[in-house]
Structures are given as structure tokens and as C-alpha cells.
Design an enzyme around this catalytic site. Sequence first.
Site, mmCIF file in Angstrom:
data_model
loop_
_atom_site.group_PDB
_atom_site.id
_atom_site.type_symbol
_atom_site.label_atom_id
_atom_site.label_comp_id
_atom_site.label_asym_id
_atom_site.label_seq_id
_atom_site.Cartn_x
_atom_site.Cartn_y
_atom_site.Cartn_z
ATOM 1 N N HIS A 172 1.164 -1.237 -0.198
ATOM 2 C CA HIS A 172 0.332 -0.118 0.306
ATOM 3 C C HIS A 172 0.834 1.167 -0.271
ATOM 4 C CE1 HIS A 172 -2.724 3.094 2.169
ATOM 5 N NE2 HIS A 172 -2.951 2.988 1.369
ATOM 6 N N GLU A 191 2.516 1.968 -3.537
ATOM 7 C CA GLU A 191 1.343 2.240 -4.403
ATOM 8 C C GLU A 191 0.783 3.894 -3.937
ATOM 9 O OE1 GLU A 191 -3.274 3.947 -3.764
ATOM 10 O OE2 GLU A 191 -3.440 1.681 -3.135
ATOM 11 N N HIS A 192 1.117 4.359 -2.589
ATOM 12 C CA HIS A 192 0.927 6.107 -2.639
ATOM 13 C C HIS A 192 2.215 6.762 -3.328
ATOM 14 C CE1 HIS A 192 -1.716 7.653 -0.136
ATOM 15 N NE2 HIS A 192 -2.259 5.853 0.512
ATOM 16 N N GLU A 252 -3.329 8.008 7.161
ATOM 17 C CA GLU A 252 -4.600 7.095 7.019
ATOM 18 C C GLU A 252 -4.792 5.645 7.469
ATOM 19 O OE1 GLU A 252 -3.528 5.357 2.729
ATOM 20 O OE2 GLU A 252 -5.781 4.742 2.789
#
Lengths: 445, 433
Positions: free
Chosen positions: A67, A70-71, A147
Site C-alpha cells: 500500500h 501504491e501511494h 490514513e
Amino acid sequence: MLRFTGAALVAASLAGATLAGDVTHFTLDNGLEAVVIEDHRAPVVVHMVWYRAGSADEVPGKSGVAHFLEHLMFKGTDDLAPGEFSKTVAANGGSDNAFTSYDYTAYFQRIAADRLDLVMGMEADRMRDLILSEDDWKTELQVIIEERNQRTDSDPAAIFGEQRRAAQYLNHPYGRPVIGWRHEMEALTRTDALDWYRRYYAPNNAILVVAGDVTPDEVRALAGQHYGPLEPTPGLAPRQRVSEPPQLAERRLRFPDARVAQPYVMRTYLAPERDPGDQTRAAALTILAELLGGNSATSVLGRALVFDSGCALYASAFYDGLSLDDTTFTLVAVPAADIGLDELEADMDAAIARFIDEGVNSDQFERVKTQLMAAEIYARDNVEGLARRYGEAMATGLSVKDVTAWPETLMAVTEADVIAAARELFDRRRAVTGYLEKAETGGTQ
Amino acid sequence: MIRFALGVLAAAWLALPAQAAVAITEVTSPGGIRAWLVENHDLPFTALEIRFKGGASLDAPGKRGAINLMTATLEEGAGTMDSQAFAEAAEAIAAQIGFGANDDAVSVSARMLTEHRDAGVELLREALINPRFDQIALERVRGQVLSSIASQAKDPQSIAGDTFARLAYGDHPYGSAIDGTAESVKALTREDLFDAKARVMARDRLFVSAVGDITADELGVLLDRLLGELPATGATMPPRAELGLVGGVTVVDYDSPQSVVIFGQKGIAMDDPDFFAAYVLNHILGGGGFSARLMEEVREKRGLTYGIASYLVPMDLAETWQGSFASANEKVAEAIAVTRAEWARIASGGVSERELADAKTYLTGAYPLRFDGNGPIADILVGMQISDMPIDYVNTRNARIEAVSAEDVARVARRLIDAESLRFVVVGRPVGL
């Protein structure tokens, strides 16, 4: 034009004439698989790239790196400044985003069809040429921790879900949260992200899905031009993860939290997923979930718990067969005022036992099948949803053929198949049962 | 390494994407009910959107929550059918029917297969004309609503929204949640639901759109059958809401590692000549995802939040300009300071020609992408009608965006944007506020 003429006929016409007819599949020499879904109703295109790499592919100790990367993919490349990717998409009237799951990471843009060349060029660029500066990755690490603060640590239901999943998977990496455990996220580095990137972001590990106002020939030409020159990662074998040992003892947990206003009980069972060429058991479980919990007013659990006894405000069942390894079948019940979770759980178990004992209500069975087939027609109104359906299936090990065969497989399920699937599934020794509870005032656990 | 020619990129920015071909027809039924139609026979179903203007703001005095509870109980039995019989009938023809309420409208959304459209219309008609509101169904739905009220009372996002609404609108219906309170909902009776229905579900506030596999003649017949027997008039519309917002910070204590923030000031009405300039301005300030200033300054440069956005909220009876984000308790004070600074910077400095050009290409390019399915188009059409837009608005909207100049944006920023008047509502345990 498509006509709805009863469930059985529609199954044949849908799988044969429409869904499959509009879908094209090809593979480039460097291993990139591509799916094209034609829909010329609006001058719009959805462009997606799915990587066969998700959180369940992370090495122990590095949870969250899938993840995190991904950012970081929205930072720069040798050709694009940090943030320029999204700015360029926006300046052309498009929108873009990405998502990470256990089995895949996917990137998508939605844009006018005549801009496909532009977004494909940029997506191909960042498949191999990402550049990460010190500032970029350190700031972004703070963003993903925010997040996690927002999505998990501020939400008792999300923490509860994380804990139940960890209890469900003792050995398989599905037990780790996609966003990562906080202490491991805090220790992630630029090197961790780049190691992940260089291994998994390659044409031979990617699936391209283009849906909307395009032709297969156009996509083939553009994909060859943009993705064709990219080098594959050598020696990338099909994913082979550790599997779960047999579960021999029931697992139970309770999570009291001061922020909880409405308690509930949730139970998951380990269940088989959709496998290539073998979707029959998954189809039976899909229909089982609809029968047990599809509609609160007509389903088995809704009738028993919400309507007949009135001990629940809500009751449902969920099953998602799109998973590379063993998935879960979920039951949930929300108690009415003054009903305890233990009492509700006992009623839920009794309702399921009665269902297995008495068999499927044939009227309900027909209605569920009618609904599933109509859902195929309604689904065609949403081209982005269709694109996701193919991308997710292929990223979890299925083929285009499996996806187009799925409606027929569902329609072939019999009442006896459903009961057999239920008998095999509902064994408390293979279940995790969780209570989300209000914190007792002043008490300690 | 992949190269793409920058010349091609620059050219692409200038060209507008093709417009979606959406032909909207106004249909008037034999009985005089108007609707907007987009006929499209590609898929064998029709999407129907119905709105009753006024929504939950038409709750009678002392009956807060009645319209919300009534709307949630519409599908719980009608005519000869109880809740379960109604749901079974919908399932048997695969009709998808949903009811919703908000501050400004009660909404009905339906998708019906062409094969079963007549049966679907009869079923929906029963819910709209002859709902039963059986006591047993009422109690069941009331229990669900009370549970939702209790959950919202402990949810930081809901707490922030309710607090902001109370500060902004006070005693006006906009100032309280449409669900009502536990006390008001417990007191509602079956008669209250019938009364609530009569207040809001009337033909004098009705807006309808249909998209899909249906002709104008078929729609005319459908409209009269479905809606013709609704009462002609409902309750008087509520007055405009006086905006009570003043600048400052309101902290609501809540035990969580992260603070949830909603902020806002006065906004602008959709029929204001400056609305489109304000719309473009907001896009540059906080509306455009990763390209907006707030996202750049608060998230991308400083990592203070996962996401931040601002948005115009032009409701029927009041207008605000709002935004929201969440930050760790230790960082929220800095995030608020940066937000205020950006608010002030755009008020005094306006926007650059490049920002304006990028905003225009995005807003004009993104607009046709919304028209990508029967359901979404029906939703847009009914929204246009309720906002009193002309039927050719779809074709003129992008020209209005294009007409906005940097001077317009700077003027509207000076006129409207005021960092001193921003009210921040913070739910959490913020440090240093």
C-alpha cells in the site's frame, strides 16, 4: 437488444451473446495480459493496470509496503515531476486513483476516450521508471499513518475487523491488514518500497483492462507501443503462499470499546474461493449467502431474527469468492434493544440449523436466481464496474473464460448443492466468532 | 524509459473531449405531470428518479424525524402486501426500488426491466400511494433508526457535522439531523407518518426523470398511473435559513488519536451570477483532488492528513462554503493554520492563469464523463430540474465555465472568501487549540 425472458434463457444469452461478445483478451510478448471491454454508449474510457502483488505477498515484518508503494507511485519518474501524473489527468478532464488489496494493487484513470493514448503512456512510464526522493517517501509515510489513524484506529468496527481477521488466519498472510500494522509501517523505508517495486511492477506481472468507447485493435496498437518495450522481471514464478493448518478449535473474541454505541456479533468461516475451471462450490456459497442474508425482509436470517423473533435489527451473510487463497463466509447480526449478543448468536445458530434441516424454499431460490441474472443486465450500465470485475478476477488467478462462465455456473446451482455447501461450511470448529461491545463504564477487561 | 512528446501533451490540453450525446426531451403526461426523458434502447431497463422538494425540512413542529422515518417505512408494506410480501414481489421481477430523504428532498430511485415494467410500476405505485405504515413495521424501523441515532452520537464525523449544522443554522430544520432525536422519534405515531407523507409527497413539488428503454408515450402513461393520485399540494415550504456562523474554533472533546475537522463560512447561491466563478475558484482551492491547493499544502507537502477537500454547499434555503479533513491530535493545529493561510492567500492573491486554465480543462472535460449510464443520467436530470435549470443546460454549462476569467475569480475571492470568518469544528483531543 437484450430481452429478459426468465432466468434460464437469460443465462445463456448473457454469457454467450453479450458479455463475452464485447470482451477481447490478448497477451503481449513481454507477458502483459490485456482485456478490452467495448461499450460505445458514451465517449469515455476506463484504463486500469492491475499488478499481481498485494499485501499477502509482503515478507513478514514489512506489512503495509504494498500500500505504501501504491501511494509512492504518484511521485515522479524520469519523465514526470512528483504529482504531475494526477495533475495531467485532471487537466485533461479525467480522474485517477489506485487501490491495494490482499492479492493485488490496481491503478485506474477515467477519461475521454480520445485521451487513452496519454494516460497509457504515463501508466507505462511509471511501471518501470519510478524515482523517489528522500522528501517524497518520508512525507508520504506520514500520509499513510494518517490514513491508518483515520480508517482504522478511529473506528472500533475497523479495529474489530482487523483483530478477527488475525484470529481467522493463523498462518496465511491474509491475517495481516492491508494498510499494515502500525509499528511495521513506521519502520518502512525507501529501500523496502523500491525492492517491492522492482520485483513486482513489471509487464509479466500486470493485467491491463481497458473498457469503454474503444476497439480491441486500437488498444492492441497502443498497448504494443507503450507497454510493449518494457522489460519483464525475470524468474517471477506464480505466487505460492503458505496455507492454513486445519482449524481444530473454535476461536472467539470480544472487543469492548467506549466508542461503540451499537454492538453486534460477527462470525466468519474459512471457505473455498473461485478457482480457475472450478467455480462450482463458490457458486453454491454465493447463492447460500443470498438465501441466508441477501434481503432483510425475505432472507432466512432476516425472517428468523428481524421479523419472527424480533431479536435483531439487522442480519446478513456475505461471501466473496474473488480471492487467490481460501476466503471467508461471514454471518452478522445486530441485536435489538435489550437483547444480548449470546442470545442473538444462539438464535442465529438455530436459524441456520433449521435451514439445513428443512431445506431451501423453492420460491426464494427462484427469486434469488432471477435477481442474480437481472444484476448482469444492470451491471452492463456501469462500464467501470465491468472493468473491475475482470481485473479483480484475473488478479486473483481466474481467466476471462472463468468470468464469462460465472453467470452460467451460478444458474446451474441446485437446491441440493446449496444445502451440501452449507453442511460442509457450518462447522463451529472452523469459525471465528467476535462480539463488538460497548465498554462497561469504569470496568476493566 | 518511455518518452512522450511534450508538444502532443500541450495540444491535448487545448482540445475539448467530445461531448456526450444526450438528447433530453420534456414529456408531459395526459394528466399534466412533467418529466425529462432520455430514450436509449441499448439495455432492456429503465432508470426512474423521482424527487419531492422540501424533504425532511418539512417536518411538522415537534415531529423532527417524521419524514425520515416515513421514508424508511414506505417499502415496509403497501396495499394488500405486508413488508415481506412487498419485498418478495420486487425480487420476483428484479425491480430495484430505493427511498431516501435529505434536508431538501425525498427521493425515489427505481430500476425496472422492460419485461416487467408494468408490474414494477404497479408495485412502486402501491408504495407511493397506498403505504400501510403497519404498527409492527413502524416499530421495527423505529428500532433501526434509534440504533442509528445512538451510533451517530458516538461517531466523530457525525458529531462534527451536527455541531457545525447547529452553529450554522440554529433552530432552522437545517440545524438538526433529519433522523431526529431519540426522544422525538420515540414519540412518533402511525398517524404522524401519514401526516409526514402528506406534507412532502405531493404533486406541487414533484420532479421526475426517466432514462432508458422507454418511449415518450409509454412514459406519459406511466407518470399518470404512478403519480396521478398523489395529493395536489403539500405543506408550505420552510423559510430561508439565517446563517449564524462566526469565525473561530469549536472543540468537542472525543477520545480518539485523531481529530475530525469540518470548517466553513458563508457560500453562494446557484442562481448568483458569480456562481460559476466561485465554482472554478473552489476547484482550485480545494475541490480538485490532488491538483488542489489545500491537498498540495496540507497533504503533499506536509503529510498532515490523508485527505482534505473544500466544497460549495448550495442548499435550497441557505448556502455555505465548507471543507473537511482529519489529522492526528498533535498535528491538527498546524493543519488548521495552513488551511486558514491558504484561505487568506487566495482571497488576496487570486489564482494564476495556469491554475485557471487547468481548472477549466478539468471541469469542462470531466462534465461529459458523468453521463455514462442510465442511472447516473437520470440522477443528473432530476437534479437539474429541482435546481430550476433550463433543459439545454447540458449544452451551455461548459460555455459558462469557459467564460470565467482570472479577474472574475479574483473578484469573487475578494467578495466571498474570508479567512477571519471561517469556523472550525474539531472533534477529538487536539493539542494546542
